[in-house]
Design an enzyme around this catalytic site. Sequence first.
Site, mmCIF file in Angstrom:
data_model
loop_
_atom_site.group_PDB
_atom_site.id
_atom_site.type_symbol
_atom_site.label_atom_id
_atom_site.label_comp_id
_atom_site.label_asym_id
_atom_site.label_seq_id
_atom_site.Cartn_x
_atom_site.Cartn_y
_atom_site.Cartn_z
ATOM 1 N N LYS A 39 0.847 -1.202 0.000
ATOM 2 C CA LYS A 39 0.000 0.000 0.000
ATOM 3 C C LYS A 39 0.877 1.245 0.000
ATOM 4 C CE LYS A 39 1.003 1.291 4.360
ATOM 5 N NZ LYS A 39 1.791 2.480 4.678
ATOM 6 N N ASP A 166 -2.114 -1.757 9.949
ATOM 7 C CA ASP A 166 -2.231 -1.788 8.486
ATOM 8 C C ASP A 166 -2.740 -3.141 7.966
ATOM 9 O OD1 ASP A 166 -1.245 0.772 8.339
ATOM 10 O OD2 ASP A 166 0.792 0.169 7.811
HETATM 11 P P1 ATP Z 1 4.973 -0.454 8.648
HETATM 12 O O1 ATP Z 1 3.740 -1.304 8.434
HETATM 13 O O2 ATP Z 1 5.394 -0.371 10.081
HETATM 14 O O3 ATP Z 1 4.977 0.840 7.895
HETATM 15 P P2 ATP Z 1 7.021 -1.229 6.831
HETATM 16 O O4 ATP Z 1 6.240 -1.473 5.608
HETATM 17 O O5 ATP Z 1 7.844 0.015 6.877
HETATM 18 O O6 ATP Z 1 6.112 -1.337 8.077
HETATM 19 P P3 ATP Z 1 7.760 -3.973 7.102
HETATM 20 O O7 ATP Z 1 8.300 -4.517 5.834
HETATM 21 O O8 ATP Z 1 6.405 -4.363 7.491
HETATM 22 O O9 ATP Z 1 7.955 -2.421 7.113
HETATM 23 O O10 ATP Z 1 8.813 -4.394 8.225
HETATM 24 C C1 ATP Z 1 9.018 -3.708 9.446
HETATM 25 C C2 ATP Z 1 9.794 -4.659 10.364
HETATM 26 O O11 ATP Z 1 8.924 -5.715 10.740
HETATM 27 C C3 ATP Z 1 10.980 -5.331 9.683
HETATM 28 O O12 ATP Z 1 12.150 -4.610 9.911
HETATM 29 C C4 ATP Z 1 11.007 -6.722 10.283
HETATM 30 O O13 ATP Z 1 11.943 -6.791 11.353
HETATM 31 C C5 ATP Z 1 9.644 -6.940 10.894
HETATM 32 N N1 ATP Z 1 8.823 -7.978 10.225
HETATM 33 C C6 ATP Z 1 8.007 -8.823 10.857
HETATM 34 N N2 ATP Z 1 7.363 -9.624 9.996
HETATM 35 C C7 ATP Z 1 7.762 -9.278 8.757
HETATM 36 C C8 ATP Z 1 7.444 -9.742 7.452
HETATM 37 N N3 ATP Z 1 6.571 -10.742 7.264
HETATM 38 N N4 ATP Z 1 8.013 -9.138 6.401
HETATM 39 C C9 ATP Z 1 8.868 -8.119 6.613
HETATM 40 N N5 ATP Z 1 9.238 -7.656 7.828
HETATM 41 C C10 ATP Z 1 8.691 -8.224 8.915
#
Ligand code: ATP
Length: 328
Positions: A39, A166
């Site tokens: 998203k 989210d």
């Molecule tokens: P947010 O939803 O907080 O904006 P984001 O999109 O910036 O997140 P994500 O890729 O969701 O970031 O990852 C944030 C952190 O969550 C990562 O650094 C990782 O340590 C942890 N994490 C837990 N589960 C997952 C997953 N399935 N995929 C990626 N990261 C994960």
Amino acid sequence: MTAAALTPDDEPEDEPGDEAGDEPRPGVTRSVTVRVPAKVNLALSVGPLRPDGYHDLATVFHAVGLFDEVYATEADTLSLTCNGEGAAEVPLDETNLAWRAAVLLAETTGRRAAVRLHLAKGIPVAGGMAGGSADAAGALVACDALWGTGLSRDELHALAARLGSDVPFALYGGTAIGTGRGEQIAPVLARGEFHWVFAFAHEGLSTPAVFRELDRLRAAAGEEAPAPGVDEELLRALRAGDSRLLGAALHNDLTQAATSLRPDLRATLQAGRDAGAIGTLLSGSGPTCAFLAADASGGAAVAEALSAAPSVRAVRRALGPAAGAYVL
Ligand code: ATP
């Protein structure tokens, strides 16, 4: 919904693609594959810090055609593997949101969390595109189908909201207003499709760190956080399917905080503007930057220019809106 041609093709070679949902057959290992989108927040308005440590938000979520795929295969124990975009940074234990989703669904429906999960990542890790949340939504839908729990959409939504702010939107996809922490979803009338270009950064950015920086900047400036709200112009642009109006209305309250922590993001945003993007946006809490193009050829020009920017690790193009988590 038309972004299938832009999906990553990094499926693991040895993952099964058997049909699921039928009666168990002796000697046949059943498996479910779910595709779930990233998203961007077309608008992200951040209110004051709440006593529970979250901020009240008003946001417009928009699912785009960058996908993770979640494979769930029947097994005797719970295990997790991962490949694709940023896989080396993804935890493979109970801190992974997909793992937690499987456990929560199992506990709620009174069964053992016995499943082999595999994540094929196309969404950047810690990129502000809710990749972990997407995997949680994907694991909920995949395990629900594999185990035949028969939960309603509302029951899945309630579990999703417990896993993260989210996660519910990743179930629905499309374009939707999010309020509360972002977990209360209402669909938005949106026409047409939009051409997006995404610039991935060399390193991820922690979402809590960006929110803390916003609070710090507001306190230093003596600013009161306003009540969060969504700009009517943006909703009008979506209703009309007018990409130029939409480009002008994109807004993210976290931009200053993210660029304060990562000044190189200013160069990325500027490079997209210079290349003719009709809208530029920090995606969520960053560091991914999103650029709206007028059409496919505009998108190609923006993508080419960004590929040469030193602050950019990789560039992807995608259409929005995309469908929410669905079984392939
Ligand atoms: P947010 O939803 O907080 O904006 P984001 O999109 O910036 O997140 P994500 O890729 O969701 O970031 O990852 C944030 C952190 O969550 C990562 O650094 C990782 O340590 C942890 N994490 C837990 N589960 C997952 C997953 N399935 N995929 C990626 N990261 C994960």
